[in-house]
Design a protein around this motif. Structure first.
Motif, short mmCIF file in Angstrom:
data_model
loop_
_atom_site.label_atom_id
_atom_site.label_comp_id
_atom_site.label_asym_id
_atom_site.label_seq_id
_atom_site.Cartn_x
_atom_site.Cartn_y
_atom_site.Cartn_z
N LYS A 1 0.83 -1.21 0.00
CA LYS A 1 0.00 0.00 0.00
C LYS A 1 0.86 1.25 0.00
CE LYS A 1 -4.19 1.85 2.08
NZ LYS A 1 -5.21 1.70 3.15
N ASN A 2 1.99 1.21 0.70
CA ASN A 2 2.91 2.36 0.73
C ASN A 2 3.46 2.66 -0.66
OD1 ASN A 2 2.60 2.87 3.44
ND2 ASN A 2 4.38 1.69 4.07
N ASP A 3 3.59 1.63 -1.49
CA ASP A 3 4.08 1.82 -2.86
C ASP A 3 3.11 2.65 -3.68
OD1 ASP A 3 6.30 0.31 -2.29
OD2 ASP A 3 5.49 -1.55 -3.12
N TYR A 4 1.86 2.74 -3.21
CA TYR A 4 0.83 3.45 -3.96
C TYR A 4 0.39 4.73 -3.25
CZ TYR A 4 0.41 -0.51 -7.10
OH TYR A 4 0.68 -1.48 -8.04
N LYS A 5 1.22 5.22 -2.32
CA LYS A 5 0.85 6.41 -1.56
C LYS A 5 0.76 7.65 -2.43
CE LYS A 5 1.70 6.08 3.37
NZ LYS A 5 2.52 6.52 4.51
N ILE A 6 1.72 7.82 -3.32
CA ILE A 6 1.72 9.03 -4.15
C ILE A 6 1.22 8.75 -5.56
CG2 ILE A 6 3.58 10.12 -2.86
CD1 ILE A 6 5.49 9.29 -5.05
N THR A 7 0.63 7.57 -5.73
CA THR A 7 0.06 7.22 -7.02
C THR A 7 -1.44 7.00 -6.86
OG1 THR A 7 0.51 4.87 -6.67
CG2 THR A 7 2.19 6.15 -7.81
N VAL A 8 -2.13 6.93 -7.97
CA VAL A 8 -3.57 6.74 -7.94
C VAL A 8 -3.92 5.26 -7.83
CG1 VAL A 8 -5.70 7.02 -9.25
CG2 VAL A 8 -3.99 8.82 -9.27
N TYR B 1 -2.31 22.26 -7.73
CA TYR B 1 -1.08 22.16 -6.93
C TYR B 1 -0.59 23.54 -6.49
CZ TYR B 1 -0.43 17.18 -7.96
OH TYR B 1 -0.57 15.82 -8.03
N ARG B 2 -0.71 24.50 -7.39
CA ARG B 2 -0.27 25.87 -7.07
C ARG B 2 -1.11 26.47 -5.94
NH1 ARG B 2 0.35 27.76 -13.42
NH2 ARG B 2 2.50 26.98 -13.72
N GLN C 1 4.27 12.25 -9.66
CA GLN C 1 5.55 12.26 -8.96
C GLN C 1 6.33 13.52 -9.26
OE1 GLN C 1 7.25 8.40 -9.80
NE2 GLN C 1 8.10 8.25 -7.75
N LEU C 2 6.30 13.92 -10.52
CA LEU C 2 6.99 15.14 -10.92
C LEU C 2 6.42 16.36 -10.21
CD1 LEU C 2 7.35 14.48 -14.77
CD2 LEU C 2 9.21 14.57 -13.10
N MET C 3 5.11 16.35 -10.00
CA MET C 3 4.47 17.47 -9.32
C MET C 3 4.81 17.48 -7.83
SD MET C 3 3.02 19.12 -11.67
CE MET C 3 3.05 18.66 -13.41
N VAL C 4 4.73 16.30 -7.20
CA VAL C 4 4.94 16.21 -5.75
C VAL C 4 6.40 16.34 -5.36
CG1 VAL C 4 4.71 14.69 -3.74
CG2 VAL C 4 2.87 14.81 -5.43
N GLU C 5 7.27 15.63 -6.07
CA GLU C 5 8.68 15.58 -5.69
C GLU C 5 9.52 16.70 -6.29
OE1 GLU C 5 10.12 11.69 -6.57
OE2 GLU C 5 8.76 10.69 -5.15
N GLU C 6 9.27 17.01 -7.55
CA GLU C 6 10.08 18.04 -8.22
C GLU C 6 9.36 19.38 -8.34
OE1 GLU C 6 12.02 16.78 -11.78
OE2 GLU C 6 12.25 14.71 -11.08
#
Length: 305
Positions: free
Chosen positions: A112-119, A249-250, A201-206
């Motif tokens: 489940k943690n593998d899907y934390k930042i994914t849909v 996000y902004r 991922q690009l939005m959240v991490e970068e």
């Protein structure tokens, strides 16, 4: 299951139950852990296959089952070693099950943690929910039986009763969730979902949304996809168009800045530019669209608290 419950009922109400049946019944508990782990693996991995090496996990069951066949009533009733063997075996069996339940909980949590930042897809959510129900049911059964062997904290017959209630409840949940219609294929790689997860991922991490020059064309070049494909994926999984997706996000970033008193010295326009907007008017419009009020009113309401 029927064999295990039957043994429990007979042990409670049957005075002359052969010890061989007691030990065989306990031996079958050693099947629950491995089968539970295999089931969790099958439900969370699309390419899972039961290789021969997995059957090594059945060795404890085989050993105790075979040993049970040589237990006689005379030895069980007259030998002091019988108490030691029975007690040691019981402790091992329940620790064995506890280990597997803990192992399975860790497996589900890790997945489940593998899907934390994914849909998560609908099927994936159902699987996680179902597995947690299943494992909690196993924990309840384990606790009931353990309390029974600790100086008869609960009557022995409570074990099979709780066992039955849990099984019937899980059967109901399985039917309600339609679990039999889904399996590990729900976690098979979907190209479109994989692309959206990469964009997220690009939005959240970068924090690509901070780039004022970010456009659909530029994002498509970054992920090496066509503009049409990138737009389609965002519409499908975010249920927003590209501009709303980026602006969301902004706006969340802007809200965090408004809530931090350290940023009170900055003007609204300064914060708007910091979070990626190229004009104050577009920031005001986007903020009101997502929050229902203007940035100035939002800031005022938070400052009054």
């Amino acid at each position: 299951m029927a064999f295990r419950i039957g043994k429990s009922v007979m042990l409670n109400f049957g005075n002359d139950l052969e010890p061989i049946f007691i030990f065989i019944g306990l031996a079958f508990l050693l099947l629950i852990g491995p089968i539970l782990r295999w089931y969790v693996l099958a439900m969370t991995n699309p390419d899972f296959s039961l290789d021969r090496i997995y059957f090594l996990e059945l060795m404890p069951f085989v050993m105790i089952f075979v040993a049970s066949l040589f237990i006689s009533t005379e030895w069980y009733e007259n030998s002091r070693m019988a108490i030691v063997v029975f007690g040691s075996g019981l402790i091992f069996i329940y620790l064995h099950l506890a280990f597997y339940i803990g192992k399975c909980l860790h497996m589900v949590k890790t997945k489940k943690n593998d899907y934390k930042i994914t849909v998560q897809t609908k099927s994936q959510k159902i699987i996680f929910n179902w597995l947690y129900h299943l494992l909690i049911g196993c924990i309840l059964i384990w606790i009931t039986y353990v309390l029974n062997i600790l100086d008869n904290t609960v009557p022995y017959i409570i074990g099979p009763i709780v066992y039955s209630i849990v099984i019937y409840y899980l059967s109901y949940k399985a039917f309600q969730m339609k679990v039999i219609e889904i399996d590990g294929d729900a976690f098979a790689v979907n190209e479109s979902l994989s692309l959206f997860n990469r964009i997220s991922q690009l939005m959240v991490e970068e924090k690509l949304y901070l780039d004022q020059e970010l456009s659909l064309v530029k994002l498509s070049e970054i992920v090496d996809k066509t503009k049409q494909h990138t737009s389609s994926v965002i519409n499908q999984y975010a249920e927003k168009n590209f501009n709303d997706y980026i602006n969301y996000y902004r706006i969340q970033d802007a809200k965090r800045m408004f809530l931090d008193v350290v940023n009170n010295k900055f003007t609204i326009s300064a914060i708007a530019f910091d979070v990626g907007f190229s004009s104050l008017s577009s920031f005001n419009a986007a903020f009101k669209k997502f929050e229902g009020i203007t940035p100035s009113k939002f800031r005022e309401s938070k400052n009054r608290k």
